[in-house]
Design an enzyme around this catalytic site. Structure first.
Site, PDB file in Angstrom:
ATOM      1  N   ALA A   1      51.553  27.688  57.665  1.00  0.00           N
ATOM      2  CA  ALA A   1      52.304  26.476  57.966  1.00  0.00           C
ATOM      3  C   ALA A   1      53.553  26.426  57.106  1.00  0.00           C
ATOM      4  CB  ALA A   1      51.450  25.233  57.706  1.00  0.00           C
ATOM      5  N   VAL A   2      54.632  25.963  57.713  1.00  0.00           N
ATOM      6  CA  VAL A   2      55.916  25.806  57.027  1.00  0.00           C
ATOM      7  C   VAL A   2      56.410  24.391  57.312  1.00  0.00           C
ATOM      8  CG1 VAL A   2      58.315  26.609  56.916  1.00  0.00           C
ATOM      9  CG2 VAL A   2      56.456  28.269  57.177  1.00  0.00           C
TER      10      VAL A   2
ATOM     11  N   GLU B   1      45.091  34.148  65.755  1.00  0.00           N
ATOM     12  CA  GLU B   1      45.172  33.347  66.975  1.00  0.00           C
ATOM     13  C   GLU B   1      46.398  32.466  66.842  1.00  0.00           C
ATOM     14  OE1 GLU B   1      41.035  34.479  66.304  1.00  0.00           O
ATOM     15  OE2 GLU B   1      42.178  33.035  65.118  1.00  0.00           O
TER      16      GLU B   1
ATOM     17  N   ASN C   1      53.018  27.543  71.525  1.00  0.00           N
ATOM     18  CA  ASN C   1      53.869  27.700  70.354  1.00  0.00           C
ATOM     19  C   ASN C   1      54.674  28.998  70.457  1.00  0.00           C
ATOM     20  OD1 ASN C   1      55.068  27.856  67.837  1.00  0.00           O
ATOM     21  ND2 ASN C   1      53.213  27.323  66.704  1.00  0.00           N
TER      22      ASN C   1
ATOM     23  N   TYR D   1      55.458  36.565  65.306  1.00  0.00           N
ATOM     24  CA  TYR D   1      54.400  37.564  65.201  1.00  0.00           C
ATOM     25  C   TYR D   1      54.776  38.845  65.955  1.00  0.00           C
ATOM     26  CZ  TYR D   1      51.934  33.370  63.666  1.00  0.00           C
ATOM     27  OH  TYR D   1      51.573  32.214  63.022  1.00  0.00           O
TER      28      TYR D   1
END
Length: 168
Positions: A78-79, A111, A116, A123
């Site tokens: 998370a950012v 996952e 998103n 990725y």
């Protein structure tokens, strides 16, 4: 902006959970689950912060990769909104990939929410490929998860990436 990374510990739990619950509103991990991973030697969690304020956690990421296992799993990343689109997610992921390699992993799985596309692109740029789908994985939103895999590149091919400094 630049960030420093350091290994996350239980003292970081409140800051991590603040980000976790604000970013993953409906499917956030519980503090109990996060604390369990932070204390698990098979896990490796990092927090990112501005060099001048080590208490201001702007991102975190976690890896499950027991030493000697050939596979690892990105547990979470998370950012903070204010730190997005500046390379922090990539930096965190590269640090986890490096740690997985040190622990003996040759494959990493993750996952990602099907809704998103920004994370999916990150990725893919890091070399992950789509290998499957988990229908309704993210609850209560009933959003599918795309399963992705990375064949961890040999160290020589990673030397072209910027050096990372991770403090214990």
């Amino acid at each position: 902006m630049t960030w420093q990374l350091r290994r996350a510990h239980e003292v970081d739990l409140a800051a991590i959970m603040q980000l976790e619950t604000s970013i993953f509103e409906n499917d956030a991990w519980s503090a109990t689950m996060m604390a369990r991973d932070l204390g698990d030697p098979a896990c490796y969690y990092l927090v990112a912060f501005p060099p001048d304020d080590p208490t201001r956690v702007e991102g975190y990421a976690g890896l499950l990769a027991p030493r000697g296992a050939t596979e690892g799993d990105i547990q979470t990343i998370a950012v903070a909104d204010a730190a997005r689109a500046r390379g922090l997610g990539r930096t965190l992921m590269q640090a986890l990939i490096s740690e997985a390699r040190k622990r003996g992993a040759r494959l990493i799985f993750l996952e990602v929410r099907a809704d998103n596309p920004g994370a999916q692109r990150l990725y893919e740029r890091l070399g992950f490929i789509e290998v499957g789908m988990r229908r309704g994985y993210y609850q209560p939103d009933n959003v599918d998860a795309i399963v992705m895999r990375l064949n961890i590149p040999e160290l020589e091919s990673m030397l072209t990436t910027p050096a990372l400094t991770v403090h214990s």
